[in-house]
Design a protein around this motif. Sequence first.
Motif, short mmCIF file in Angstrom:
data_model
loop_
_atom_site.label_atom_id
_atom_site.label_comp_id
_atom_site.label_asym_id
_atom_site.label_seq_id
_atom_site.Cartn_x
_atom_site.Cartn_y
_atom_site.Cartn_z
N ARG A 2 13.56 -9.55 10.48
CA ARG A 2 12.59 -9.94 9.18
C ARG A 2 13.12 -11.40 8.77
NH1 ARG A 2 11.37 -5.22 5.31
NH2 ARG A 2 9.63 -6.44 5.03
N VAL A 3 12.06 -11.96 8.59
CA VAL A 3 12.48 -13.43 8.09
C VAL A 3 11.50 -13.48 6.58
CG1 VAL A 3 12.13 -15.81 8.04
CG2 VAL A 3 12.85 -14.54 10.14
N LEU A 4 12.18 -13.78 5.43
CA LEU A 4 11.44 -13.85 4.39
C LEU A 4 11.29 -15.53 3.92
CD1 LEU A 4 10.31 -12.47 1.78
CD2 LEU A 4 12.54 -12.82 0.66
N ILE A 5 9.89 -15.63 3.73
CA ILE A 5 9.62 -16.97 3.39
C ILE A 5 9.11 -17.02 2.15
CG2 ILE A 5 7.97 -18.83 3.81
CD1 ILE A 5 8.01 -17.99 6.83
N PHE A 49 10.55 -22.51 18.36
CA PHE A 49 11.90 -22.97 18.42
C PHE A 49 12.87 -21.77 18.95
CE2 PHE A 49 16.25 -23.43 16.68
CZ PHE A 49 16.55 -24.64 17.05
N THR A 50 12.63 -20.56 18.45
CA THR A 50 13.51 -19.42 18.82
C THR A 50 13.26 -18.85 20.02
OG1 THR A 50 12.31 -17.79 17.47
CG2 THR A 50 14.27 -19.23 16.40
N ASP A 51 12.02 -18.87 20.29
CA ASP A 51 11.45 -18.10 21.46
C ASP A 51 11.51 -16.84 21.28
OD1 ASP A 51 9.93 -18.12 23.92
OD2 ASP A 51 11.63 -17.99 25.24
N VAL A 52 11.46 -16.19 20.05
CA VAL A 52 11.64 -14.96 19.88
C VAL A 52 10.30 -14.48 18.90
CG1 VAL A 52 13.97 -14.49 20.19
CG2 VAL A 52 13.21 -14.89 17.93
N GLU A 53 10.26 -13.17 18.37
CA GLU A 53 9.10 -12.81 17.81
C GLU A 53 9.65 -11.99 16.60
OE1 GLU A 53 5.78 -13.05 17.57
OE2 GLU A 53 5.69 -14.38 19.08
N PRO A 54 9.79 -12.78 15.25
CA PRO A 54 10.47 -12.07 14.12
C PRO A 54 8.95 -11.50 13.45
CG PRO A 54 11.21 -14.41 14.31
CD PRO A 54 10.29 -14.22 15.45
N GLN A 55 9.57 -10.73 12.49
CA GLN A 55 8.58 -10.27 11.48
C GLN A 55 8.81 -11.18 10.20
OE1 GLN A 55 8.42 -6.01 10.76
NE2 GLN A 55 9.56 -5.97 12.83
N PHE A 56 7.57 -11.51 9.83
CA PHE A 56 7.75 -12.42 8.45
C PHE A 56 6.93 -11.76 7.36
CE2 PHE A 56 7.51 -15.33 12.13
CZ PHE A 56 8.50 -16.20 11.62
N ALA A 57 7.54 -11.96 6.32
CA ALA A 57 7.26 -11.52 4.81
C ALA A 57 7.19 -12.72 4.00
CB ALA A 57 8.34 -10.22 4.38
N MET A 97 18.62 -7.16 1.68
CA MET A 97 19.42 -6.60 2.88
C MET A 97 18.47 -6.21 4.27
SD MET A 97 22.45 -6.14 2.26
CE MET A 97 23.07 -5.04 3.38
N PRO A 98 17.12 -6.12 4.12
CA PRO A 98 16.30 -5.60 5.37
C PRO A 98 16.03 -7.20 5.95
CG PRO A 98 15.48 -4.64 3.35
CD PRO A 98 16.54 -5.69 2.75
N ALA A 123 23.36 -14.37 -0.87
CA ALA A 123 24.79 -14.46 -0.68
C ALA A 123 25.45 -13.28 -0.59
CB ALA A 123 25.52 -15.37 -1.29
N ASP A 124 24.97 -12.59 -1.94
CA ASP A 124 25.69 -11.19 -2.20
C ASP A 124 25.18 -10.13 -1.10
OD1 ASP A 124 26.95 -12.04 -4.38
OD2 ASP A 124 25.39 -11.37 -5.84
N SER A 125 23.90 -10.39 -0.49
CA SER A 125 23.66 -9.52 0.59
C SER A 125 24.08 -9.90 2.05
CB SER A 125 21.99 -9.30 0.65
OG SER A 125 21.41 -9.13 -0.94
N GLY A 126 24.59 -10.93 2.08
CA GLY A 126 25.16 -11.24 3.25
C GLY A 126 24.10 -11.84 4.42
N VAL A 127 22.92 -12.46 3.51
CA VAL A 127 21.81 -12.89 4.31
C VAL A 127 21.61 -14.43 4.33
CG1 VAL A 127 19.44 -12.84 4.43
CG2 VAL A 127 20.66 -10.66 3.58
#
Length: 399
Positions: free
Chosen positions: A289-292, A317-325, A337-338, A363-367
Amino acid sequence: MADLNNTPSANRVHIAFFGRRNAGKSSLVNAITAQALSIVSPVAGTTTDPVRKSMELLPLGPVVIIDTPGVDDAGEVGSLRVARALRELNRADAAVLVVDAVAGLTSEDLELLKRFEKKGIPHITVYNKCDLRDVPCGEGEIAVSARTGENIEALKERLARLVQSGGEGKRLLGDLLSPGDAVALVTPIDSSAPKGRMILPQVQAIRDILDAHAACAVVQPQELPGMLAKMGRPRLVITDSQAFATVKQMVPEDVPLTSFSILFARFKGVLETAVRGAEALRNLRDGDRVLICEGCTHHRQCEDIGTVKLPGWIRRFTDVEPQFAFTSGGEFPDDLMPYALVVHCGGCMLNEREMRYRRGLAADSGVPYTNYGTVIAYMNGILQRSLEPFPEYAKAGKG
């Protein structure tokens, strides 16, 4: 003299007023601003949402005054109002705790003071209604009466001293320029561009260039080669990030090149984090999951950079299929965290404190956290080049 009321909201000092219902927050805000900014009523809970007003508050200058709902609101709806009030702590440069002088400090007031301290927000405790009860004040406290006007001017003076910041004089790009320098600004005009006007980052860049006694030429990408031929070697070329792929081919390697979004990441104090976060693109996997995040709200167009172009570029660029929010405006998740990556806009509509809060939450979430211009430069293989105008950050892009 400059019209301070034209200062963008994001560049103004944000002063938020907190306290219990009926402590007199709205009356105090109206007294300080000399305007009927907030509705005043003896009924508890009249202020149901944060109320904002951009204005010039002498002797401080351009500010945003924020009146918040009472933190002792009750019930299901009341708890939502309290949550909205507390969210303002993330964008407040200074906080005012308004206490009913008759009732005195309560547990809710003490909890607010703890929150101010924890978040490192400069603050002052104001005992309102001192015409009804005399209150001895210690350091960081003042007694006033919104009804009679007693000590209101003294409070303004205290607020001005409270928010004097070491960041005064911070520049978007003027510190990179000398008088007589020439800068080329590349601003594509497509279906996603607002009709009949420039966007805020472009306007602020132009103003800062003029304040530095430098000159600028504003062109669309297709006119850039001709303009560079006329200008010779400009001090700097700044492009809209979405035109990086085209513009990088047009600008000679010995001419510094960056983007508006990268300039704003530097201006808001998040550039180094954004540079390191861009590396996370290489670790994305199918289904991540990628948050924009957009800091403003606008009508989405078919060529919208946040919801259309960026997801497409990231997939290629990544040649993958992320989920975007997607989020916009003041909306931002409390739980990151998600997500595998946060990609934020330049933040021209958000103040530095809120941008640092959002970065800190990641940063606190390690993201990993990055921004539009940085990640687009990374995908175009020119991140290091786009950082060269800023020697203090360039080393961050050499990973």
